[in-house]
Design an enzyme around this catalytic site. Structure first.
Site, PDB file in Angstrom:
ATOM      1  N   ASP A  86     -18.913 -25.681   0.931  1.00 46.31           N
ATOM      2  CA  ASP A  86     -18.807 -24.326   1.466  1.00 46.31           C
ATOM      3  C   ASP A  86     -18.340 -24.437   2.920  1.00 46.31           C
ATOM      4  OD1 ASP A  86     -19.148 -21.785   2.498  1.00 46.31           O
ATOM      5  OD2 ASP A  86     -21.101 -21.444   1.575  1.00 46.31           O
ATOM      6  N   HIS A  87     -17.110 -23.996   3.171  1.00 47.13           N
ATOM      7  CA  HIS A  87     -16.512 -24.166   4.501  1.00 47.13           C
ATOM      8  C   HIS A  87     -17.223 -23.327   5.572  1.00 47.13           C
ATOM      9  CE1 HIS A  87     -13.650 -25.677   7.236  1.00 47.13           C
ATOM     10  NE2 HIS A  87     -12.603 -25.727   6.432  1.00 47.13           N
ATOM     11  N   ARG A  88     -18.034 -22.349   5.160  1.00 49.29           N
ATOM     12  CA  ARG A  88     -18.769 -21.552   6.143  1.00 49.29           C
ATOM     13  C   ARG A  88     -19.879 -22.379   6.795  1.00 49.29           C
ATOM     14  NH1 ARG A  88     -20.437 -16.753   2.166  1.00 49.29           N
ATOM     15  NH2 ARG A  88     -21.139 -18.640   1.070  1.00 49.29           N
TER      16      ARG A  88
END
Length: 441
Positions: free
Chosen positions: A413-415
């Site tokens: 998850d790039h967040r």
């Protein structure tokens, strides 16, 4: 007074369930802690205990009923000295309660109003039951909903004076007209709905295969939940993927030696046990990656709670091994076997499959070389593990040799995790697996 037994929320995410089986019948005496029903959630079948004591006066929801919303009255419990005559008719027939309220309000109006109410109710159906901004249901009689719609009232802003806080006629008649919140919410939500078009309807798909033989399989609660949550995950989580090959020969040799020594204790370690341990220790080595997405913030976890996907008939579970970094390989092996067995029997408690910050999905035993897994929110990542196969590799001395190589893909998850941080985490996992002795240090 009689006490309503409500459909319980057996997990934080449960919105509805199936009342699989009643363990009591009308007239039975129950005490606090007695088992009274079996409830099927999207994940498991769980036993439901009575909170109060008394006599089961009436069962409102028949066993086998699906889609029973949380907090719906499912039975009525009577105290000493009470009888079935004391049961509130609106509680005994929850679906008919709004109509009963409307009739009562119309009758109290007297004269022509009382006579006109039934005709009006049959001629003009009441608006659908509204919901508050947080999604909770607003209880209002059909007559009150109809008047509110005519006057442009927001039922969420009206306090009900009827039974159990239900909004009735007098409440909406005394209320001041105001713009309805639902209209604004619907207008705001319209672009979002347009951005995610739905696929063809069930009827449209069936029409495509008209004349062809097929079997229609009804979706159970688990499959519906899997479909909804994975669709949401792919649409809302910005995934990226990191891939590495891992040479397993040192691990396989070390595992063989350990299993010989552990054989008298009845312990047999699997490659998956080493992977769990490697991930747990890597999350400690790269603590910024040991985190979860929490909407408007990131929660950095202290312990390594690792979830492991377990395939069961009709779906999957992801039981969580808490504090995996602190447990020995043999302890992890025993716990994983126990969780997997109870997962396949659908006997896991909610706290055993909720939580964790990172997951593992291993399809290597099915001969899959590599694959990409979907991040299970709120986790920050998941490691997709393929099978170990013999491959030619270039050794440290530059000579060509053969090694057992396992391909892994980490979905992130790039967040929560950026590219460099994800690379650090995957490198730590690879180092642990290629140098298994360090995991015992």
């Amino acid at each position: 007074m009689p006490t309503e037994i409500l459909m319980p929320a057996l997990s934080p995410t449960m919105e509805e369930g199936t009342l699989a089986k009643w363990l009591v019948k009308e007239g039975d005496t129950v005490s606090s802690g007695d088992l009274i029903a079996e409830i099927e959630t999207d994940k498991a079948t769980m036993e439901f205990e009575a909170v109060d004591e008394g006599v089961v006066g009436k069962i409102l929801i028949a066993e086998g009923s699906e889609g029973v919303k949380v907090n719906t009255p499912i039975a009525v419990l009577l105290e000493d000295g009470e009888s079935a005559d004391d049961i509130d008719t609106s509680a005994a027939t929850p679906e008919a309660a709004p109509a009963a309220d409307a009739a009562q309000e119309a009758a109290s109006a007297g004269g022509s109003d009382a006579a006109a109410a039934p005709a009006s109710a049959s001629a003009t159906p009441a608006p659908a039951a509204p919901a508050a901004a947080d999604g909770s249901r607003i209880f209002a009689s059909p007559l009150a909903r109809r008047i509110a719609a005519d006057k442009g009232l927001d039922l969420a802003a009206i306090k009900g004076s009827g039974p159990r806080g239900r909004i009735i006629k007098v409440d909406v008649e005394n209320a001041t007209a105001a713009p309805k919140a639902e209209t604004t919410a619907a207008t705001t939500a319209a672009p979002a709905a347009a951005a995610a078009p739905a696929g063809p309807s069930a009827d449209a798909v069936a029409k495509m295969y008209e004349g062809r033989d097929y079997e229609e399989v009804k979706l159970d609660g688990m499959r519906k939940t899997i479909a909804a949550r994975l669709t949401e995950a792919k649409q809302t989580i910005p995934h990226f993927y990191l891939r590495r090959d891992i040479q397993l020969d040192a691990l396989l040799k070390f595992r063989s030696q350990l299993n010989k020594q552990l054989e008298p204790r009845g312990v047999k370690l699997s490659v998956n046990d080493f992977i769990i341990k490697a991930v747990a220790l890597a999350l400690q080595s790269v603590p910024d990656a040991n985190a979860v997405w929490a909407g408007d913030r990131v929660l950095k976890m202290k312990a390594s709670d690792v979830a492991v996907a377990v395939a069961i008939e009709g779906g999957l579970f992801t039981p969580v091994l808490q504090d995996s970094d602190m447990k020995s390989l043999s302890a992890l092996s025993a716990e994983m076997k126990d969780l997997a067995t109870r997962a396949r029997d659908r006997k896991l408690a909610p706290h055993e499959y909720q939580g964790g910050s990172f997951a593992i999905s291993n399809l290597g035993m099915f001969g899959i070389d590599n694959f990409d897994a979907i991040v299970n929110p709120p986790h920050a990542g998941i490691l997709a593990v393929g099978s170990g196969v013999k491959k030619p590799v270039v050794g440290a001395d530059g000579e060509l040799t053969v090694a057992t190589v396992m391909s892994v893909t980490m979905s992130v998850d790039h967040r929560v995790i950026d590219g460099a941080l994800g690379a650090d985490l995957l490198k730590a996992i690879v180092d642990n697996l290629e140098n298994p002795m360090v995991m015992l240090a």
